[in-house]
Design a protein around this motif. Structure first.
Motif, PDB file in Angstrom:
ATOM      1  N   MET A 163       0.839  -1.186   0.000  1.00  0.00           N
ATOM      2  CA  MET A 163       0.000   0.000   0.000  1.00  0.00           C
ATOM      3  C   MET A 163       0.883   1.248   0.000  1.00  0.00           C
ATOM      4  N   THR A 164       0.533   2.216  -0.815  1.00  0.00           N
ATOM      5  CA  THR A 164       1.300   3.451  -0.931  1.00  0.00           C
ATOM      6  C   THR A 164       0.874   4.445   0.136  1.00  0.00           C
ATOM      7  N   ASP A 165       1.845   5.035   0.812  1.00  0.00           N
ATOM      8  CA  ASP A 165       1.548   6.042   1.827  1.00  0.00           C
ATOM      9  C   ASP A 165       1.033   7.317   1.184  1.00  0.00           C
ATOM     10  N   THR A 166       0.217   8.037   1.958  1.00  0.00           N
ATOM     11  CA  THR A 166      -0.369   9.292   1.492  1.00  0.00           C
ATOM     12  C   THR A 166       0.209  10.462   2.265  1.00  0.00           C
ATOM     13  N   ILE A 167       0.460  11.541   1.554  1.00  0.00           N
ATOM     14  CA  ILE A 167       0.827  12.817   2.159  1.00  0.00           C
ATOM     15  C   ILE A 167      -0.345  13.761   1.898  1.00  0.00           C
ATOM     16  N   LEU A 168      -0.897  14.334   2.963  1.00  0.00           N
ATOM     17  CA  LEU A 168      -1.961  15.328   2.823  1.00  0.00           C
ATOM     18  C   LEU A 168      -1.328  16.696   2.675  1.00  0.00           C
ATOM     19  N   VAL A 169      -1.809  17.452   1.707  1.00  0.00           N
ATOM     20  CA  VAL A 169      -1.301  18.802   1.470  1.00  0.00           C
ATOM     21  C   VAL A 169      -2.474  19.764   1.635  1.00  0.00           C
ATOM     22  N   LEU A 170      -2.378  20.636   2.613  1.00  0.00           N
ATOM     23  CA  LEU A 170      -3.394  21.648   2.866  1.00  0.00           C
ATOM     24  C   LEU A 170      -2.841  22.985   2.403  1.00  0.00           C
ATOM     25  N   LEU A 222       4.791   7.957  -3.393  1.00  0.00           N
ATOM     26  CA  LEU A 222       3.742   8.345  -2.453  1.00  0.00           C
ATOM     27  C   LEU A 222       2.511   8.832  -3.204  1.00  0.00           C
ATOM     28  N   ARG A 223       1.391   8.852  -2.499  1.00  0.00           N
ATOM     29  CA  ARG A 223       0.178   9.469  -3.023  1.00  0.00           C
ATOM     30  C   ARG A 223       0.064  10.837  -2.362  1.00  0.00           C
ATOM     31  N   TYR A 224      -0.430  11.798  -3.119  1.00  0.00           N
ATOM     32  CA  TYR A 224      -0.621  13.153  -2.594  1.00  0.00           C
ATOM     33  C   TYR A 224      -2.091  13.512  -2.726  1.00  0.00           C
ATOM     34  N   ARG A 225      -2.645  14.025  -1.639  1.00  0.00           N
ATOM     35  CA  ARG A 225      -4.034  14.481  -1.645  1.00  0.00           C
ATOM     36  C   ARG A 225      -4.046  15.932  -1.177  1.00  0.00           C
ATOM     37  N   VAL A 226      -4.568  16.800  -2.025  1.00  0.00           N
ATOM     38  CA  VAL A 226      -4.567  18.240  -1.773  1.00  0.00           C
ATOM     39  C   VAL A 226      -5.938  18.666  -1.256  1.00  0.00           C
ATOM     40  N   LEU A 227      -5.945  19.427  -0.169  1.00  0.00           N
ATOM     41  CA  LEU A 227      -7.168  19.982   0.395  1.00  0.00           C
ATOM     42  C   LEU A 227      -7.095  21.503   0.306  1.00  0.00           C
ATOM     43  N   ALA A 270      -1.884  13.481  -8.388  1.00  0.00           N
ATOM     44  CA  ALA A 270      -2.411  13.860  -7.077  1.00  0.00           C
ATOM     45  C   ALA A 270      -3.922  13.952  -7.188  1.00  0.00           C
ATOM     46  N   SER A 271      -4.588  13.766  -6.061  1.00  0.00           N
ATOM     47  CA  SER A 271      -6.033  13.949  -6.005  1.00  0.00           C
ATOM     48  C   SER A 271      -6.310  15.097  -5.049  1.00  0.00           C
ATOM     49  N   GLY A 272      -7.560  15.512  -4.969  1.00  0.00           N
ATOM     50  CA  GLY A 272      -7.837  16.621  -4.075  1.00  0.00           C
ATOM     51  C   GLY A 272      -9.306  16.866  -3.865  1.00  0.00           C
ATOM     52  N   THR A 273      -9.571  17.751  -2.908  1.00  0.00           N
ATOM     53  CA  THR A 273     -10.926  18.067  -2.506  1.00  0.00           C
ATOM     54  C   THR A 273     -10.998  19.508  -2.024  1.00  0.00           C
ATOM     55  N   VAL A 274     -12.111  20.159  -2.327  1.00  0.00           N
ATOM     56  CA  VAL A 274     -12.423  21.451  -1.705  1.00  0.00           C
ATOM     57  C   VAL A 274     -13.111  21.124  -0.381  1.00  0.00           C
ATOM     58  N   VAL A 275     -12.665  21.773   0.691  1.00  0.00           N
ATOM     59  CA  VAL A 275     -13.198  21.500   2.023  1.00  0.00           C
ATOM     60  C   VAL A 275     -13.783  22.769   2.628  1.00  0.00           C
ATOM     61  N   ASP A 276     -14.436  22.610   3.770  1.00  0.00           N
ATOM     62  CA  ASP A 276     -15.015  23.757   4.464  1.00  0.00           C
ATOM     63  C   ASP A 276     -13.933  24.724   4.923  1.00  0.00           C
ATOM     64  N   ASP A 277     -14.389  25.899   5.337  1.00  0.00           N
ATOM     65  CA  ASP A 277     -13.509  26.980   5.751  1.00  0.00           C
ATOM     66  C   ASP A 277     -12.504  26.540   6.818  1.00  0.00           C
ATOM     67  N   ASP A 278     -12.953  25.796   7.821  1.00  0.00           N
ATOM     68  CA  ASP A 278     -12.054  25.255   8.839  1.00  0.00           C
ATOM     69  C   ASP A 278     -11.597  23.884   8.362  1.00  0.00           C
ATOM     70  N   PRO A 279     -10.333  23.745   7.973  1.00  0.00           N
ATOM     71  CA  PRO A 279      -9.884  22.494   7.363  1.00  0.00           C
ATOM     72  C   PRO A 279      -9.576  21.365   8.345  1.00  0.00           C
ATOM     73  N   LEU A 280      -9.536  21.637   9.649  1.00  0.00           N
ATOM     74  CA  LEU A 280      -9.155  20.597  10.599  1.00  0.00           C
ATOM     75  C   LEU A 280     -10.076  19.379  10.579  1.00  0.00           C
ATOM     76  N   ALA A 304      -8.188   9.534   9.003  1.00  0.00           N
ATOM     77  CA  ALA A 304      -8.906   8.325   9.393  1.00  0.00           C
ATOM     78  C   ALA A 304      -9.158   7.415   8.191  1.00  0.00           C
ATOM     79  N   GLU A 305      -9.500   8.002   7.071  1.00  0.00           N
ATOM     80  CA  GLU A 305      -9.830   7.216   5.872  1.00  0.00           C
ATOM     81  C   GLU A 305      -8.596   6.670   5.177  1.00  0.00           C
ATOM     82  N   GLU A 306      -7.552   7.459   5.097  1.00  0.00           N
ATOM     83  CA  GLU A 306      -6.395   7.090   4.292  1.00  0.00           C
ATOM     84  C   GLU A 306      -5.166   6.734   5.105  1.00  0.00           C
ATOM     85  N   GLY A 307      -5.190   7.043   6.395  1.00  0.00           N
ATOM     86  CA  GLY A 307      -4.024   6.763   7.200  1.00  0.00           C
ATOM     87  C   GLY A 307      -2.791   7.515   6.743  1.00  0.00           C
ATOM     88  N   ALA A 308      -2.972   8.742   6.301  1.00  0.00           N
ATOM     89  CA  ALA A 308      -1.842   9.543   5.815  1.00  0.00           C
ATOM     90  C   ALA A 308      -0.761   9.612   6.875  1.00  0.00           C
TER      91      ALA A 308
END
Length: 161
Positions: free
Chosen positions: A1-8, A30-35, A96-106, A114-118
């Protein structure tokens, strides 16, 4: 399984930002997920101090006059920033993949962990005088809350926050 790095990020990632992020783990796959948060609720005082400290007088005037984007505009801006950021990763040869999130990104970071175990979070922002000084910036809050390594980069530079 490839590790994920979250990029905010609070804005479009520049090629230099992506290069810095990729250089952190140059020898790994690695996998990169941009928020990207849709900025709908700005703290007027914090924004004003940041803008004045950076010499952004027009933006400071807009802040004082309450010219904040409405939710649809903020979401559209964030979606454009996300698309351009993903394109910057693609230009660097990395998917890379990504998502638009709410104003408070926490909460979104919590969910993604929790979902990806970044294994770590990279936060890319502009300098914020008050928030950085009093450790209320996204990176400081993420370090306190998430208990994973969090690196804070200043956008467009090689400086650490």
């Amino acid at each position: 399984m490839t590790d994920t790095i979250l990029v905010l990020t609070e804005d479009t990632l520049a090629a230099a930002d992506v290069a810095h992020i990729l250089s952190l783990h140059a020898d790994e796959t690695l996998r990169y997920r941009v928020l990207v948060p849709a900025d709908t609720e700005r703290n007027v005082l914090v924004s004003l101090v940041d803008q004045l400290s950076l010499g952004e007088l027009r933006e400071a005037l807009d802040t004082v006059l309450g010219r904040e984007p409405e939710k649809p505009e903020a979401v559209a801006d964030a979606a454009e920033q996300l698309a351009d950021s993903l394109a910057a990763f693609a230009d660097a040869g990395v998917s890379a993949s990504g998502t638009v999130v709410d104003d408070d990104p926490l909460p979104a970071l919590r969910t993604a962990l929790a979902e990806e175990g970044a294994r770590e979070v990279v936060v890319v922002t502009y300098p914020h005088a008050l928030e950085d000084t009093f450790h209320r910036d996204w990176a400081s809050r993420a370090r306190e809350d998430l208990h994973v390594p969090v690196l804070h980069l200043y956008s467009g530079t090689s400086e650490l926050g």
